[in-house]
Design a protein around this motif. Structure first.
Motif, PDB file in Angstrom:
ATOM      1  N   GLN A 404       0.856  -1.180   0.000  1.00  0.00           N
ATOM      2  CA  GLN A 404       0.000   0.000   0.000  1.00  0.00           C
ATOM      3  C   GLN A 404       0.893   1.231   0.000  1.00  0.00           C
ATOM      4  O   GLN A 404       1.952   1.240   0.635  1.00  0.00           O
ATOM      5  N   THR A 405       0.494   2.263  -0.710  1.00  0.00           N
ATOM      6  CA  THR A 405       1.286   3.490  -0.694  1.00  0.00           C
ATOM      7  C   THR A 405       1.148   4.164   0.668  1.00  0.00           C
ATOM      8  O   THR A 405       0.153   3.967   1.381  1.00  0.00           O
ATOM      9  N   PRO A 406       2.127   4.972   1.063  1.00  0.00           N
ATOM     10  CA  PRO A 406       1.995   5.693   2.332  1.00  0.00           C
ATOM     11  C   PRO A 406       0.735   6.553   2.381  1.00  0.00           C
ATOM     12  O   PRO A 406       0.098   6.654   3.439  1.00  0.00           O
ATOM     13  N   GLU A 407       0.380   7.174   1.285  1.00  0.00           N
ATOM     14  CA  GLU A 407      -0.822   8.015   1.261  1.00  0.00           C
ATOM     15  C   GLU A 407      -2.064   7.184   1.527  1.00  0.00           C
ATOM     16  O   GLU A 407      -2.917   7.569   2.346  1.00  0.00           O
ATOM     17  N   ALA A 408      -2.173   6.043   0.848  1.00  0.00           N
ATOM     18  CA  ALA A 408      -3.331   5.175   1.064  1.00  0.00           C
ATOM     19  C   ALA A 408      -3.311   4.588   2.470  1.00  0.00           C
ATOM     20  O   ALA A 408      -4.366   4.418   3.102  1.00  0.00           O
ATOM     21  N   ALA A 409      -2.119   4.285   2.986  1.00  0.00           N
ATOM     22  CA  ALA A 409      -2.008   3.717   4.332  1.00  0.00           C
ATOM     23  C   ALA A 409      -2.500   4.706   5.378  1.00  0.00           C
ATOM     24  O   ALA A 409      -3.200   4.330   6.327  1.00  0.00           O
ATOM     25  N   VAL A 410      -2.156   5.974   5.226  1.00  0.00           N
ATOM     26  CA  VAL A 410      -2.587   6.982   6.204  1.00  0.00           C
ATOM     27  C   VAL A 410      -4.101   7.150   6.157  1.00  0.00           C
ATOM     28  O   VAL A 410      -4.762   7.262   7.202  1.00  0.00           O
ATOM     29  N   ARG A 411      -4.687   7.160   4.953  1.00  0.00           N
ATOM     30  CA  ARG A 411      -6.157   7.261   4.861  1.00  0.00           C
ATOM     31  C   ARG A 411      -6.822   6.057   5.520  1.00  0.00           C
ATOM     32  O   ARG A 411      -7.808   6.197   6.258  1.00  0.00           O
ATOM     33  N   ARG A 412      -6.280   4.878   5.262  1.00  0.00           N
ATOM     34  CA  ARG A 412      -6.838   3.655   5.882  1.00  0.00           C
ATOM     35  C   ARG A 412      -6.676   3.693   7.392  1.00  0.00           C
ATOM     36  O   ARG A 412      -7.590   3.321   8.134  1.00  0.00           O
ATOM     37  N   LEU A 413      -5.515   4.151   7.846  1.00  0.00           N
ATOM     38  CA  LEU A 413      -5.272   4.235   9.281  1.00  0.00           C
ATOM     39  C   LEU A 413      -6.284   5.163   9.941  1.00  0.00           C
ATOM     40  O   LEU A 413      -6.839   4.844  11.004  1.00  0.00           O
ATOM     41  N   ALA A 414      -6.555   6.290   9.321  1.00  0.00           N
ATOM     42  CA  ALA A 414      -7.538   7.223   9.868  1.00  0.00           C
ATOM     43  C   ALA A 414      -8.919   6.600   9.940  1.00  0.00           C
ATOM     44  O   ALA A 414      -9.636   6.754  10.941  1.00  0.00           O
ATOM     45  N   ARG A 415      -9.322   5.887   8.888  1.00  0.00           N
ATOM     46  CA  ARG A 415     -10.650   5.241   8.890  1.00  0.00           C
ATOM     47  C   ARG A 415     -10.770   4.199   9.995  1.00  0.00           C
ATOM     48  O   ARG A 415     -11.766   4.157  10.729  1.00  0.00           O
ATOM     49  N   GLU A 416      -9.750   3.343  10.117  1.00  0.00           N
ATOM     50  CA  GLU A 416      -9.847   2.250  11.083  1.00  0.00           C
ATOM     51  C   GLU A 416      -9.769   2.771  12.518  1.00  0.00           C
ATOM     52  O   GLU A 416     -10.455   2.251  13.406  1.00  0.00           O
ATOM     53  N   LEU A 417      -8.943   3.774  12.736  1.00  0.00           N
ATOM     54  CA  LEU A 417      -8.881   4.351  14.090  1.00  0.00           C
ATOM     55  C   LEU A 417     -10.167   5.102  14.427  1.00  0.00           C
ATOM     56  O   LEU A 417     -10.616   5.094  15.580  1.00  0.00           O
ATOM     57  N   ASP A 418     -10.766   5.742  13.448  1.00  0.00           N
ATOM     58  CA  ASP A 418     -12.031   6.423  13.688  1.00  0.00           C
ATOM     59  C   ASP A 418     -13.118   5.421  14.061  1.00  0.00           C
ATOM     60  O   ASP A 418     -13.953   5.685  14.944  1.00  0.00           O
ATOM     61  N   THR A 419     -13.120   4.263  13.427  1.00  0.00           N
ATOM     62  CA  THR A 419     -14.082   3.220  13.786  1.00  0.00           C
ATOM     63  C   THR A 419     -13.892   2.787  15.242  1.00  0.00           C
ATOM     64  O   THR A 419     -14.873   2.606  15.977  1.00  0.00           O
TER      65      THR A 419
END
Length: 423
Positions: A404-419
């Motif tokens: 995963q690209t760092p950009e996509a990883a950060v977006r995913r990280l934000a989504r999962e932590l928000d959940t």
């Protein structure tokens, strides 16, 4: 004894002890209800003679308050699981005192598993200031710091001196030396702890913090990771693996594996805890006398370390909390804190020891470590820290592995932590 700090994996192998509790309505200078008596303490395994000698000293002089030690598995995750299982047992709990990683304080406090503590019973004003924050939750003290820690950049000073290069202060300087100097000497460039475990959470958080970002705010209620700083920090590590100056084998490294690689003379630079400096400097080490330590670098200068170490907490169902308070006073005394360093090679929490000329001669990294601790930051505070850490590990490892690209990883990280924050 040598306590292995896995501040990266959230756990410090450490002397186990207890802290005091003042019952509701009692004055801070009054012994709490429960009085004095024997205690059972729980800690992770892999303990050595240092712990035994300290507790033997207490037991000889306090025959009515003897401490029985229960060693849990060496793995931080397994230790956490066994502690939480026991604590959920309520008054059937076996443990009076818990040696917990600094990152667990918020979780254990929010669950009601550990007791709030009266600040006046402990010498908090003698500690390095940042360490006390790791022992608080929602403005209340729930544990007492015993050992602290901060990450350092270890480097081969013999090689840099031969090349006429100063130790790196910035990411660009680290990257340049790792790319150009390390291969000339048949070395890998740089490594940290990049296996998906607590150590990767620490390394990722340090990269994000050093770039000026954060992961969570407001005791875990607000997700702040979706930022340019987070993309820069995770991108720095991912680029290193992609370009090869961070070897792919480092994706399997924990503290010990990375220390051994540096100690065997296979690495130019290593991010690790001070215990790795001590081990690599020991008699018989292939790199003894050839290493130095500086603060972790950042984008434009010194970066930010994550605070490691261990806090001492008292179970809500502890039988003799006054004995716990007396023991913690003993273990935070100047004499015992000095032994933490000289025998255990672990960073004490008392600030004055970092300026002792004799100790600085014996442990040359102390001034660097003091500054690293003073500017360090705790891991993200959250009542669900164990789940937060698992998310960070999984997502960042995918970024480092190129899935995963760092950009996509950060977006995913934000989504999962928000959940997680919304649960």
């Amino acid at each position: 004894m040598r306590w292995i700090h896995a501040a990266g994996r959230g756990l410090l192998v450490l002397v186990v002890i207890l802290t005091g509790y003042v019952a509701a309505g009692a004055r801070a200078d009054e012994p709490p209800a429960g009085g004095r008596g024997p205690l059972t303490v729980a800690t992770a395994g892999d303990l050595t003679g240092y712990l035994g000698s300290v507790l033997d000293g207490w037991n000889r002089t306090h025959p009515g308050e003897k401490v029985t030690l229960v060693e849990l598995p060496d793995s931080a995750d397994e230790t956490h699981a066994q502690m939480t299982t026991d604590l959920r047992g309520g008054d059937r709990s076996r443990f009076d005192v818990l040696n917990i990683d600094v990152s667990w304080t918020s979780e254990f406090a929010a669950q009601g598993w550990i007791r709030p503590l009266a600040r006046g019973r402990f010498p908090l004003d003698t500690f390095l200031p940042p360490v006390v924050d790791t022992a608080t939750y929602d403005g209340q003290l729930y544990a007492v710091p015993y050992v602290t820690n901060a990450g350092l950049l270890l480097y081969r000073k013999d090689i840099l001196a031969r090349e006429g290069v100063d130790p790196p202060r910035t990411w660009a300087e680290l990257e340049r030396a790792a790319k150009t100097i390390a291969p000339k000497y048949g070395l890998d460039g740089y490594a940290g702890q990049f296996l998906p475990y607590e150590g990767l959470t620490v390394n990722a958080a340090e990269a994000v913090y050093s770039a000026g970002g954060s992961i969570l705010g407001d005791e875990g209620e607000r997700v702040t990771v979706n930022s340019t700083a987070a993309r820069e920090g995770i991108g720095f590590l991912a680029r290193g693996v992609r370009e090869g100056w961070i070897p792919k084998r480092a994706l399997t490294y924990k503290e010990e594996e990375s220390k051994q690689a540096f100690q065997d003379g296979r690495l130019l630079f290593l991010r690790n805890w001070p215990y790795a400096y001590v081990g690599a400097s020991a008699k018989g080490s292939p790199v003894a006398g050839k290493i130095g330590a500086v603060p972790l670098p950042g984008p434009d200068g010194p970066g930010t370390s994550v605070l490691g170490g261990s806090n001492l907490a008292v179970s809500t169902h502890a039988r003799h909390p006054d004995s716990a308070a007396r023991l913690i006073a003993y273990l935070t005394s100047e004499r015992v804190q000095r032994q933490v360093l000289t025998r255990g090679a672990l960073p004490p929490v008392r600030a004055d020891l970092y300026e002792d000329p004799g100790l600085v001669r014996e442990f040359p990294y102390l001034p660097t470590l003091r500054e690293s601790v003073r500017t360090a930051a705790p891991r993200p505070k959250s009542p669900r820290y164990d789940q937060v850490s698992l998310v960070v590990q999984a997502v960042v490892h995918d970024a480092l592995s190129g899935r995963q690209t760092p950009e996509a990883a950060v977006r995913r990280l934000a989504r999962e932590l928000d959940t997680l924050a919304r649960r």
